[in-house]
Design a protein around this motif. Structure first.
Motif, PDB file in Angstrom:
ATOM      1  N   MET A 196      15.361  36.760  -9.576  1.00  0.00           N
ATOM      2  CA  MET A 196      16.570  37.036  -8.819  1.00  0.00           C
ATOM      3  C   MET A 196      16.592  36.222  -7.529  1.00  0.00           C
ATOM      4  O   MET A 196      15.604  36.131  -6.827  1.00  0.00           O
ATOM      5  CB  MET A 196      16.641  38.527  -8.490  1.00  0.00           C
ATOM      6  N   GLN A 197      17.738  35.624  -7.253  1.00  0.00           N
ATOM      7  CA  GLN A 197      17.910  34.909  -5.998  1.00  0.00           C
ATOM      8  C   GLN A 197      18.204  35.904  -4.892  1.00  0.00           C
ATOM      9  O   GLN A 197      18.969  36.847  -5.094  1.00  0.00           O
ATOM     10  CB  GLN A 197      19.079  33.947  -6.097  1.00  0.00           C
ATOM     11  N   THR A 198      17.588  35.684  -3.745  1.00  0.00           N
ATOM     12  CA  THR A 198      17.850  36.559  -2.607  1.00  0.00           C
ATOM     13  C   THR A 198      18.100  35.731  -1.361  1.00  0.00           C
ATOM     14  O   THR A 198      17.676  34.581  -1.255  1.00  0.00           O
ATOM     15  CB  THR A 198      16.667  37.519  -2.336  1.00  0.00           C
ATOM     16  N   GLY A 199      18.787  36.348  -0.437  1.00  0.00           N
ATOM     17  CA  GLY A 199      19.044  35.750   0.859  1.00  0.00           C
ATOM     18  C   GLY A 199      18.907  36.832   1.912  1.00  0.00           C
ATOM     19  O   GLY A 199      18.374  37.909   1.642  1.00  0.00           O
ATOM     20  N   ARG A 200      19.384  36.534   3.084  1.00  0.00           N
ATOM     21  CA  ARG A 200      19.286  37.477   4.202  1.00  0.00           C
ATOM     22  C   ARG A 200      20.644  37.633   4.881  1.00  0.00           C
ATOM     23  O   ARG A 200      21.432  36.684   4.941  1.00  0.00           O
ATOM     24  CB  ARG A 200      18.302  36.977   5.258  1.00  0.00           C
ATOM     25  N   LEU A 201      20.871  38.824   5.406  1.00  0.00           N
ATOM     26  CA  LEU A 201      22.058  39.086   6.210  1.00  0.00           C
ATOM     27  C   LEU A 201      21.785  38.535   7.604  1.00  0.00           C
ATOM     28  O   LEU A 201      20.943  39.051   8.335  1.00  0.00           O
ATOM     29  CB  LEU A 201      22.346  40.592   6.252  1.00  0.00           C
ATOM     30  N   GLY A 202      22.473  37.458   7.943  1.00  0.00           N
ATOM     31  CA  GLY A 202      22.220  36.771   9.204  1.00  0.00           C
ATOM     32  C   GLY A 202      23.045  37.276  10.370  1.00  0.00           C
ATOM     33  O   GLY A 202      22.736  36.979  11.524  1.00  0.00           O
ATOM     34  N   GLY A 203      24.102  38.041  10.089  1.00  0.00           N
ATOM     35  CA  GLY A 203      24.939  38.552  11.162  1.00  0.00           C
ATOM     36  C   GLY A 203      25.970  39.532  10.640  1.00  0.00           C
ATOM     37  O   GLY A 203      26.316  39.525   9.459  1.00  0.00           O
ATOM     38  N   ILE A 204      26.442  40.383  11.544  1.00  0.00           N
ATOM     39  CA  ILE A 204      27.484  41.369  11.255  1.00  0.00           C
ATOM     40  C   ILE A 204      28.481  41.295  12.409  1.00  0.00           C
ATOM     41  O   ILE A 204      28.085  41.224  13.575  1.00  0.00           O
ATOM     42  CB  ILE A 204      26.921  42.800  11.179  1.00  0.00           C
ATOM     43  N   ALA A 205      29.777  41.321  12.094  1.00  0.00           N
ATOM     44  CA  ALA A 205      30.802  41.313  13.131  1.00  0.00           C
ATOM     45  C   ALA A 205      31.999  42.134  12.657  1.00  0.00           C
ATOM     46  O   ALA A 205      32.249  42.258  11.459  1.00  0.00           O
ATOM     47  CB  ALA A 205      31.230  39.882  13.458  1.00  0.00           C
ATOM     48  N   ARG A 206      32.715  42.691  13.612  1.00  0.00           N
ATOM     49  CA  ARG A 206      33.911  43.479  13.265  1.00  0.00           C
ATOM     50  C   ARG A 206      34.966  43.280  14.342  1.00  0.00           C
ATOM     51  O   ARG A 206      34.670  42.854  15.451  1.00  0.00           O
ATOM     52  CB  ARG A 206      33.555  44.955  13.122  1.00  0.00           C
ATOM     53  N   HIS A 207      36.202  43.597  13.964  1.00  0.00           N
ATOM     54  CA  HIS A 207      37.287  43.593  14.939  1.00  0.00           C
ATOM     55  C   HIS A 207      38.163  44.809  14.668  1.00  0.00           C
ATOM     56  O   HIS A 207      38.522  45.095  13.537  1.00  0.00           O
ATOM     57  CB  HIS A 207      38.058  42.281  14.984  1.00  0.00           C
ATOM     58  N   ALA A 208      38.451  45.539  15.757  1.00  0.00           N
ATOM     59  CA  ALA A 208      39.119  46.829  15.652  1.00  0.00           C
ATOM     60  C   ALA A 208      40.614  46.720  15.377  1.00  0.00           C
ATOM     61  O   ALA A 208      41.220  47.684  14.913  1.00  0.00           O
ATOM     62  CB  ALA A 208      38.887  47.642  16.928  1.00  0.00           C
ATOM     63  N   ARG A 209      41.203  45.548  15.642  1.00  0.00           N
ATOM     64  CA  ARG A 209      42.644  45.394  15.423  1.00  0.00           C
ATOM     65  C   ARG A 209      42.944  43.936  15.079  1.00  0.00           C
ATOM     66  O   ARG A 209      42.154  43.042  15.401  1.00  0.00           O
ATOM     67  CB  ARG A 209      43.420  45.844  16.651  1.00  0.00           C
ATOM     68  N   PRO A 210      44.093  43.685  14.442  1.00  0.00           N
ATOM     69  CA  PRO A 210      44.465  42.308  14.141  1.00  0.00           C
ATOM     70  C   PRO A 210      44.496  41.464  15.420  1.00  0.00           C
ATOM     71  O   PRO A 210      44.961  41.917  16.459  1.00  0.00           O
ATOM     72  CB  PRO A 210      45.868  42.436  13.548  1.00  0.00           C
ATOM     73  N   ARG A 211      43.964  40.277  15.334  1.00  0.00           N
ATOM     74  CA  ARG A 211      43.876  39.331  16.449  1.00  0.00           C
ATOM     75  C   ARG A 211      43.064  39.870  17.624  1.00  0.00           C
ATOM     76  O   ARG A 211      43.064  39.307  18.708  1.00  0.00           O
ATOM     77  CB  ARG A 211      45.258  38.870  16.903  1.00  0.00           C
TER      78      ARG A 211
END
Length: 158
Positions: free
Chosen positions: A2-17
């Protein structure tokens, strides 16, 4: 194997733009998507095809290189407004792929994430640089809930 990778970052935005908030860990659910991100909640009668967006680090790097952006002037990956940064793994370029992150999170890739005109506002030529080979990323639907953190393993399940 199985190929694996890593989660390099997480980001979110609470509203459009709205502003992008890079974070280290987050809950992700079938009902709400990435906690605190406006795109995650499935609307009544909706299919949730755009709950989570993913981008490969190599694709972002390729777009920056194509535009000849000097290392000190590079935009951070989350300027793309994607939720999850995938490192050391190339996802299949097709809908229906199942991506596992951490212990329990499962996301089904539903479609390519086409870059929008907002990318041109960030950097002239960026929209075009993100068009080939799914460089703009992937959109997905959450299949099973999970708690994820930067550094978690990412696997292609099918």
């Amino acid at each position: 194997m199985m190929q694996t990778g890593r989660l390099g970052g997480i980001a979110r935005h609470a509203r459009p733009r709205g502003p992008i908030e890079p974070i280290d860990h987050v809950s992700v659910s079938v009902v709400g998507g990435l906690q605190g991100d406006f795109r995650g909640a499935v609307k009544p009668g909706g299919k949730g095809r755009r709950q989570v967006s993913l981008i490969e680090a190599d694709c972002w790097d390729a777009a920056m290189a194509e535009l000849q952006v000097r290392p000190g002037d590079r935009l951070p990956w989350h300027a793309r407004r994607a939720n999850l940064l995938i490192e050391h793994l190339r996802l299949p370029r097709e809908a229906g792929t199942i991506v596992a992150i951490g212990a329990t999170l499962r996301i089904e890739i539903t479609q390519e994430c086409d870059p929008c005109s907002r990318m041109e506002e960030l950097l002239p030529g960026l929209k075009a640089a993100l068009l080939p080979d799914w460089r703009g990323g992937f959109l997905g639907k959450v299949l099973t809930d999970g708690e994820i953190a930067v550094g978690d393993e990412i696997r292609i399940e099918r």
